[in-house]
Scaffold this motif. Structure first.
Motif, PDB file in Angstrom:
ATOM      1  N   SER A 111       1.107   4.104  -2.824  1.00 56.52           N
ATOM      2  CA  SER A 111       0.757   5.373  -2.510  1.00 56.52           C
ATOM      3  C   SER A 111       2.021   6.417  -3.129  1.00 56.52           C
TER       4      SER A 111
ATOM      5  N   VAL B 142      -2.492   2.862 -10.657  1.00 53.22           N
ATOM      6  CA  VAL B 142      -2.492   3.778  -9.673  1.00 53.22           C
ATOM      7  C   VAL B 142      -1.667   4.893 -10.088  1.00 53.22           C
TER       8      VAL B 142
ATOM      9  N   PHE C 297       1.355   6.788  -6.582  1.00 52.56           N
ATOM     10  CA  PHE C 297       0.296   7.627  -6.951  1.00 52.56           C
ATOM     11  C   PHE C 297       0.916   9.209  -7.144  1.00 52.56           C
ATOM     12  N   VAL C 298       1.824   9.397  -5.865  1.00 49.74           N
ATOM     13  CA  VAL C 298       2.523  10.646  -6.011  1.00 49.74           C
ATOM     14  C   VAL C 298       3.507  10.868  -7.121  1.00 49.74           C
TER      15      VAL C 298
ATOM     16  N   LEU D 231       0.822  -1.117  -0.075  1.00 43.73           N
ATOM     17  CA  LEU D 231      -0.064  -0.234  -0.145  1.00 43.73           C
ATOM     18  C   LEU D 231       0.835   1.110  -0.086  1.00 43.73           C
ATOM     19  N   THR D 232       1.928   1.331   0.699  1.00 40.67           N
ATOM     20  CA  THR D 232       2.860   2.647   0.720  1.00 40.67           C
ATOM     21  C   THR D 232       3.525   2.589  -0.681  1.00 40.67           C
TER      22      THR D 232
END
Length: 240
Positions: free
Chosen positions: A10, A174, A13-14, A6-7
């Protein structure tokens, strides 16, 4: 789903948001945003760019990942070179298309109130929807070209970040969502001065031409850097 993955998602996505804001991406889409008169259309242009970009990355990237293949360096750089050609083309068409416009002021009366409308001579008022569709399709195509050019780097990034092909699929999706959000923000901000200057023909023309000139200049620099500085022209000669 593990917290560590999940990290990773994330971060992806950034990174996607940051990727959307690279100069060649922003300059290309700005040539479309410069022709919009509504901020919503400028924002949607960014969404369509991100969607086209994600689609190409997904198809080409996953094909290479599942086949355990890679794009040769010469091909990868040649695809990047096409981006430079596209930037020059978009800049020139932006400059030329605005120069061909003949703006007319028309007055209309509604319930005793007079309204003034600016539009191009000979342009049908009901054609704006059709032109909007064309602009969105153009944004998607630009995004697809950028996605194709960046597919080699995307595969390397994905496989160095995840462990399985299906994690790679999710990561690219993502990442693509991040590019859509990033370009949505960019085109919205870029579209503001063009929307505000829509009724000031001379100012709007100047901004549009400046955008076109920047696109042409950056496209020429982009091709020079790839061809001369990074040795793409020499690679082509050796391949002949």
């Amino acid at each position: 789903m593990e917290a560590s993955f999940l990290t990773v998602l994330s971060i992806g996505f950034v990174v996607g948001i940051k990727h959307a804001m690279e100069p060649d991406h922003v300059i290309a889409v700005s040539t479309i945003a410069s022709h919009t008169k509504k901020l919503g259309k400028a924002s949607l242009a960014g969404v369509f760019w991100g969607s086209g970009h994600t689609l190409t990355l997904l198809v080409v990237g996953m094909l290479l990942i599942f086949m355990k293949g890679a794009i040769p360096e010469t091909w990868a750089m040649s695809l990047e070179f096409i981006v430079g050609i596209m930037l020059v083309y978009l800049g020139l068409t932006s400059i030329v298309s605005f120069g061909k416009r003949k703006i007319q002021l028309h007055s209309h009366a509604h319930h005793g109130n007079s309204h003034h409308h600016l539009h191009s001579a000979g342009q049908r008022e009901d054609s704006s929807h059709e032109k909007g569709k064309t602009s969105f399709a153009k944004s998607a195509i630009i995004g697809m070209v950028h996605g194709l050019a960046g597919s080699a780097a995307m595969v390397l990034l994905t496989m160095s970040t995840v462990q399985t092909e299906w994690e790679g699929l999710l990561y690219i999706l993502v990442f693509g969502a991040g590019t859509i959000v990033g370009m949505l923000l960019c085109t919205t901000i870029i579209g503001i001065p063009f929307v505000l200057s829509a009724r000031n023909i001379s100012l709007n023309a100047a901004l549009t031409r400046i955008t076109g000139i920047i696109s042409v200049a950056f496209g020429c620099y982009y091709m020079y850097n790839l061809g001369i500085s990074e040795g793409l022209f020499q690679m082509w000669m050796q391949a002949v």
